[in-house]
Design an enzyme around this catalytic site. Structure first.
Site, PDB file in Angstrom:
ATOM      1  CB  SER A  21      -0.935  -0.011   1.214  1.00  0.00           C
ATOM      2  OG  SER A  21      -0.219  -0.250   2.401  1.00  0.00           O
ATOM      3  CD  GLU A  23       0.890   7.469   5.336  1.00  0.00           C
ATOM      4  OE1 GLU A  23       0.662   6.377   5.886  1.00  0.00           O
ATOM      5  OE2 GLU A  23       1.366   8.449   5.940  1.00  0.00           O
ATOM      6  CG  ASP A 115       1.191  14.285  16.497  1.00  0.00           C
ATOM      7  OD1 ASP A 115       1.330  13.412  17.371  1.00  0.00           O
ATOM      8  OD2 ASP A 115       1.770  14.250  15.392  1.00  0.00           O
ATOM      9  CG  PHE A 225       8.954  12.817  10.433  1.00  0.00           C
ATOM     10  CD1 PHE A 225       7.968  13.579  11.033  1.00  0.00           C
ATOM     11  CD2 PHE A 225       8.593  11.629   9.805  1.00  0.00           C
ATOM     12  CE1 PHE A 225       6.645  13.161  11.020  1.00  0.00           C
ATOM     13  CE2 PHE A 225       7.277  11.206   9.791  1.00  0.00           C
ATOM     14  CZ  PHE A 225       6.305  11.984  10.408  1.00  0.00           C
ATOM     15  CG  HIS A 275       1.517   1.728   4.803  1.00  0.00           C
ATOM     16  ND1 HIS A 275       0.409   1.903   4.003  1.00  0.00           N
ATOM     17  CD2 HIS A 275       1.711   2.918   5.433  1.00  0.00           C
ATOM     18  CE1 HIS A 275      -0.041   3.141   4.138  1.00  0.00           C
ATOM     19  NE2 HIS A 275       0.726   3.771   4.995  1.00  0.00           N
TER      20      HIS A 275
HETATM   21  C1  LIG Z   1       0.583   4.641   9.798  1.00  0.00           C
HETATM   22  C2  LIG Z   1       0.443   6.014  10.449  1.00  0.00           C
HETATM   23  C3  LIG Z   1      -0.317   6.993   9.817  1.00  0.00           C
HETATM   24  C4  LIG Z   1      -0.470   8.268  10.397  1.00  0.00           C
HETATM   25  N1  LIG Z   1      -1.226   9.194   9.748  1.00  0.00           N
HETATM   26  C5  LIG Z   1      -1.434  10.405  10.317  1.00  0.00           C
HETATM   27  C6  LIG Z   1      -2.270  11.394   9.684  1.00  0.00           C
HETATM   28  O1  LIG Z   1      -2.797  11.181   8.587  1.00  0.00           O
HETATM   29  N2  LIG Z   1      -2.459  12.583  10.310  1.00  0.00           N
HETATM   30  C7  LIG Z   1      -1.883  12.856  11.542  1.00  0.00           C
HETATM   31  O2  LIG Z   1      -2.112  13.950  12.073  1.00  0.00           O
HETATM   32  N3  LIG Z   1      -1.096  11.951  12.160  1.00  0.00           N
HETATM   33  C8  LIG Z   1      -0.852  10.730  11.592  1.00  0.00           C
HETATM   34  N4  LIG Z   1      -0.052   9.804  12.228  1.00  0.00           N
HETATM   35  C9  LIG Z   1       0.599  10.175  13.502  1.00  0.00           C
HETATM   36  C10 LIG Z   1      -0.328  10.012  14.715  1.00  0.00           C
HETATM   37  O3  LIG Z   1      -1.468  10.816  14.594  1.00  0.00           O
HETATM   38  C11 LIG Z   1       0.440  10.405  15.964  1.00  0.00           C
HETATM   39  O4  LIG Z   1       1.486   9.500  16.218  1.00  0.00           O
HETATM   40  C12 LIG Z   1      -0.402  10.623  17.209  1.00  0.00           C
HETATM   41  O5  LIG Z   1       0.397  11.227  18.211  1.00  0.00           O
HETATM   42  C13 LIG Z   1      -0.962   9.354  17.792  1.00  0.00           C
HETATM   43  O6  LIG Z   1      -2.072   8.918  17.102  1.00  0.00           O
HETATM   44  P1  LIG Z   1      -2.410   7.342  17.108  1.00  0.00           P
HETATM   45  O7  LIG Z   1      -3.722   7.086  16.566  1.00  0.00           O
HETATM   46  O8  LIG Z   1      -1.263   6.644  16.504  1.00  0.00           O
HETATM   47  O9  LIG Z   1      -2.422   7.151  18.686  1.00  0.00           O
HETATM   48  P2  LIG Z   1      -2.937   6.010  19.613  1.00  0.00           P
HETATM   49  O10 LIG Z   1      -2.796   4.676  19.006  1.00  0.00           O
HETATM   50  O11 LIG Z   1      -4.232   6.411  20.163  1.00  0.00           O
HETATM   51  O12 LIG Z   1      -1.872   6.210  20.746  1.00  0.00           O
HETATM   52  C14 LIG Z   1      -0.518   5.858  20.560  1.00  0.00           C
HETATM   53  C15 LIG Z   1       0.066   5.481  21.927  1.00  0.00           C
HETATM   54  O13 LIG Z   1       0.227   6.629  22.730  1.00  0.00           O
HETATM   55  C16 LIG Z   1      -0.217   6.362  24.027  1.00  0.00           C
HETATM   56  N5  LIG Z   1      -1.131   7.409  24.402  1.00  0.00           N
HETATM   57  C17 LIG Z   1      -2.036   7.987  23.609  1.00  0.00           C
HETATM   58  N6  LIG Z   1      -2.675   8.969  24.268  1.00  0.00           N
HETATM   59  C18 LIG Z   1      -2.127   8.991  25.490  1.00  0.00           C
HETATM   60  C19 LIG Z   1      -2.354   9.780  26.638  1.00  0.00           C
HETATM   61  N7  LIG Z   1      -3.278  10.766  26.644  1.00  0.00           N
HETATM   62  N8  LIG Z   1      -1.620   9.533  27.744  1.00  0.00           N
HETATM   63  C20 LIG Z   1      -0.677   8.556  27.744  1.00  0.00           C
HETATM   64  N9  LIG Z   1      -0.425   7.773  26.685  1.00  0.00           N
HETATM   65  C21 LIG Z   1      -1.133   7.996  25.600  1.00  0.00           C
HETATM   66  C22 LIG Z   1      -0.913   5.044  24.056  1.00  0.00           C
HETATM   67  O14 LIG Z   1      -0.200   4.169  24.883  1.00  0.00           O
HETATM   68  C23 LIG Z   1      -0.854   4.567  22.651  1.00  0.00           C
HETATM   69  O15 LIG Z   1      -0.354   3.287  22.561  1.00  0.00           O
HETATM   70  C24 LIG Z   1       0.145   8.540  11.657  1.00  0.00           C
HETATM   71  C25 LIG Z   1       0.927   7.548  12.281  1.00  0.00           C
HETATM   72  C26 LIG Z   1       1.085   6.307  11.687  1.00  0.00           C
HETATM   73  C27 LIG Z   1       1.936   5.253  12.378  1.00  0.00           C
END
Ligand SMILES: Cc1cc2nc3c(=O)[nH]c(=O)nc-3n(C[C@H](O)[C@H](O)[C@H](O)COP(=O)(O)OP(=O)(O)OC[C@H]3O[C@@H](n4cnc5c(N)ncnc54)[C@H](O)[C@@H]3O)c2cc1C
Length: 314
Positions: A21, A23, A115, A225, A275
């Site tokens: 895939s 991105e 973020d 990054f 990916h």
């Molecule tokens: C494949 C991929 C695609 C991405 N695409 C985008 C995108 O399109 N746009 C963008 O803005 N970002 C993107 N990101 C980055 C991502 O949004 C950030 O890393 C963000 O900080 C975490 O989102 P998540 O859904 O990965 O977090 P989650 O899976 O919800 O959290 C990641 C980890 O952080 C810890 N955690 C989360 N919240 C808390 C908290 N409040 N307190 C303590 N621990 C906590 C948890 O233990 C969890 O395991 C991407 C990352 C990846 C790997």
């Protein structure tokens, strides 16, 4: 005699056992738009399983992500996946975005917490009326629409996470909410991925954990990054790019060699899905896919871009 390497047996024309895939990010300017569509045009004939389009920090690209995904649907035969975050938005806002994607024919969302508006490193606070985290968002998507949902995974743990165990608990929560695939943050040491995978499997998670591969288009940018997202950059990698600041041609060859070594080693260890973080550029990703046995016009795998004749009929 040394053991046979699986990567020697990926063959063009053979039934596909490698899935990829790609991105992309939504372009800001007409020039970037042109570059993106050149990259899509080059990579589409490799028939990726899907192509995903990122969602800018704090939802800043909401319209542009949507427009890019819609154009992919309208002008190619690729399957788009729209990234979506829950930063700084109410549930109603996010649900509207999900519904609009469903209405447009999108069937796959990459669900992320995102973020904090101040950038990675700041403390994350959910919007008072919003989804609390990625797991909550996955559940929301499943409630609003019949969609495939992919999520993120972190071989070196997310910087916010107190431990790898807590990180895997979050992954489990996302799977329990309905996610069926995770793509990892990029990494450069395959041992980190395999160690993580062992822990993920030991915790009972069975969904595919697809390695995210970042071909190093620009070492300095990659390093900056990586520091933000908690990925390590080994000294040997810095060493390989050392002294090439003014030599883009050699840099590109080194980048291809580094990514090839990584990907082929993953294949040797049984990995079949990848990916690619394309950064909207096709050349390195195309070359690596070629090494993986993928060819333009391959009859196996997902369909490629529409031909002009097909576009006219569509
Ligand atoms: C494949 C991929 C695609 C991405 N695409 C985008 C995108 O399109 N746009 C963008 O803005 N970002 C993107 N990101 C980055 C991502 O949004 C950030 O890393 C963000 O900080 C975490 O989102 P998540 O859904 O990965 O977090 P989650 O899976 O919800 O959290 C990641 C980890 O952080 C810890 N955690 C989360 N919240 C808390 C908290 N409040 N307190 C303590 N621990 C906590 C948890 O233990 C969890 O395991 C991407 C990352 C990846 C790997």
């Amino acid at each position: 005699m040394s053991a046979a390497r699986a990567s020697r047996f990926v063959r063009a024309g053979a039934p596909r056992n490698i899935g990829v895939s790609f991105e992309f990010f939504p372009p800001k300017t007409a020039e970037m738009e042109h570059a993106l569509w050149e990259a899509i045009g080059r990579l589409a004939p490799l028939k990726p399983n899907f192509v995903s389009v990122t969602y800018g920090a704090g939802g800043s690209t909401r319209e542009r992500t949507h427009a890019t995904v819609k154009r992919i649907l309208a002008e190619t035969m690729l399957t788009p996946a729209a990234h979506l975050t829950c930063v700084a938005a109410t549930r109603t806002d996010v649900d509207e975005v999900i519904a609009a994607y469903a209405q447009a024919g999108v069937r796959h969302i990459v669900a992320l917490r995102g973020d904090p508006p101040g950038g990675a490193g700041e403390r994350y606070a959910p919007h008072p009326g919003g989804y609390r985290n990625a797991a909550d968002l996955v559940a929301g998507i499943r409630r609003v629409a019949d969609m495939e949902v992919s999520v993120s995974a972190y071989p070196e743990k997310h910087p916010d996470s107190p431990s790898v165990a807590a990180d895997i608990d979050m992954l489990k929560a996302k799977v329990d909410a309905g996610a069926t695939r995770a793509m990892t943050q990029f990494f450069f040491e395959n041992s980190l991925y395999f160690r993580y995978l062992d822990r993920v499997r030991a915790s009972g998670i069975t969904i595919p954990i697809v390695p995210g591969i970042l071909p190093v288009q620009n070492f300095k940018q990659t390093k900056n990054f990586a520091a933000l997202c908690g990925a390590s950059v080994p000294d040997w990698l810095a060493e390989r790019f050392d002294g090439l600041e003014d030599d883009p041609t050699t840099r590109k060859l080194i980048a291809a060699a580094v990514a090839a070594e990584q990907v082929l080693d993953l294949v040797d260890h049984g990995v079949t899905d990848f990916h690619f973080y394309t950064m909207n550029r096709a050349d390195l990703v195309y070359a690596i896919c070629h090494l993986l046995g993928l060819r333009s016009g391959d009859t196996h795998g997902a369909p490629a871009a529409l031909s002009d004749a097909e576009k006219e009929r569509a």
